[in-house]
Design a protein around this motif. Sequence first.
Motif, PDB file in Angstrom:
ATOM      1  N   CYS A  26      -3.114  11.845  -1.931  1.00 22.94           N
ATOM      2  CA  CYS A  26      -3.673  13.227  -1.166  1.00 22.94           C
ATOM      3  C   CYS A  26      -3.158  14.386  -1.417  1.00 22.94           C
ATOM      4  O   CYS A  26      -2.046  14.281  -1.676  1.00 22.94           O
ATOM      5  CB  CYS A  26      -3.499  12.881   0.442  1.00 22.94           C
ATOM      6  N   ARG A  56       0.453   7.765  -9.700  1.00 22.19           N
ATOM      7  CA  ARG A  56      -0.446   6.634  -9.326  1.00 22.19           C
ATOM      8  C   ARG A  56      -0.760   5.775 -10.414  1.00 22.19           C
ATOM      9  O   ARG A  56      -0.754   4.546 -10.111  1.00 22.19           O
ATOM     10  CB  ARG A  56      -1.967   7.265  -8.934  1.00 22.19           C
ATOM     11  N   LYS A  70       0.811  -1.205   0.022  1.00 20.46           N
ATOM     12  CA  LYS A  70       0.133  -0.204   0.004  1.00 20.46           C
ATOM     13  C   LYS A  70       0.836   1.242   0.094  1.00 20.46           C
ATOM     14  O   LYS A  70       1.738   1.398   0.763  1.00 20.46           O
ATOM     15  CB  LYS A  70      -0.822   0.038   1.282  1.00 20.46           C
ATOM     16  N   LEU A  93       1.020   5.567  -0.169  1.00 23.40           N
ATOM     17  CA  LEU A  93       0.372   6.735   0.061  1.00 23.40           C
ATOM     18  C   LEU A  93       1.066   7.797  -0.759  1.00 23.40           C
ATOM     19  O   LEU A  93       2.329   7.989  -0.398  1.00 23.40           O
ATOM     20  CB  LEU A  93       0.095   7.083   1.433  1.00 23.40           C
ATOM     21  N   ARG A 103      -4.930  10.486   6.438  1.00 23.56           N
ATOM     22  CA  ARG A 103      -5.016   9.134   5.810  1.00 23.56           C
ATOM     23  C   ARG A 103      -4.319   8.080   6.180  1.00 23.56           C
ATOM     24  O   ARG A 103      -4.317   7.038   6.276  1.00 23.56           O
ATOM     25  CB  ARG A 103      -4.987   9.498   4.154  1.00 23.56           C
ATOM     26  N   VAL A 129      -3.071   5.300  -3.255  1.00 18.59           N
ATOM     27  CA  VAL A 129      -3.984   6.565  -2.436  1.00 18.59           C
ATOM     28  C   VAL A 129      -3.268   7.791  -2.970  1.00 18.59           C
ATOM     29  O   VAL A 129      -2.099   7.873  -2.304  1.00 18.59           O
ATOM     30  CB  VAL A 129      -4.500   6.136  -1.341  1.00 18.59           C
TER      31      VAL A 129
END
Length: 228
Positions: free
Chosen positions: A38, A25, A10, A12, A47, A36
């Motif tokens: 932001c 991404r 994962k 970010l 987050r 993910v």
Amino acid sequence: MNTADTSSLKVLIIEDDVQVAAATRRLLENHSFEAVVCPDAESGIERAQLLPADLVVLDLKLPGMDGIEACRRLRTFSDAYVIILTALDSESERVAGLSAGADDYVTKPYSPRELVARIRAMQRRPRTRDGAPVREFGALRIDPGAREVTVHGNPVALSRTEFDLLDALASQPRVTLSRRQLLDRVWGVDWFGDDHVIDVHMSNLRRKLGGPDYVATVRGFGYRMGAG
């Protein structure tokens, strides 16, 4: 971080440039990472608290709270690897980001191949070293299996990279390791970049351990464990 299943990784991405964020991404998702985005530090930190990210790609030039402060705050609750995105000609940014707790950096405009290579190198690092002996150097105690470090019985909070560097030195306490040898052991032999990144991490490590006694500099070559 699970090294066997890349789909579980994962990531970010904290980036305010919409095009850069979208491209990053897509790049990561094309390599089977879960990504993910932001757009600012505040939402990114929120987050990160909700989503246990394995790795954070963090731009230093953010609106409001900058990436340096964001990295410091991330380090208060997360041991995720952090790769910072810095300006090509800004050594001061790189040093500041690494000093705030980042593990590595990529300069913008970045090469997609380079970013993926840096992430893969981090992904290959083992999470634990089951069966490795606990080592003591004076008041310093290093437990590789638990990835725990104490000084005088007090826990020392190290980033993953700081721990890996200390563990590499502690595993051969009488041997001086060059910067290149440390990079090969911690980042991997296919890592490319400025080997003086080691110096910033070592400075952070010494500060957290309470001084230079435990990690000795061998001028012009590298580092070794001190007696403590």
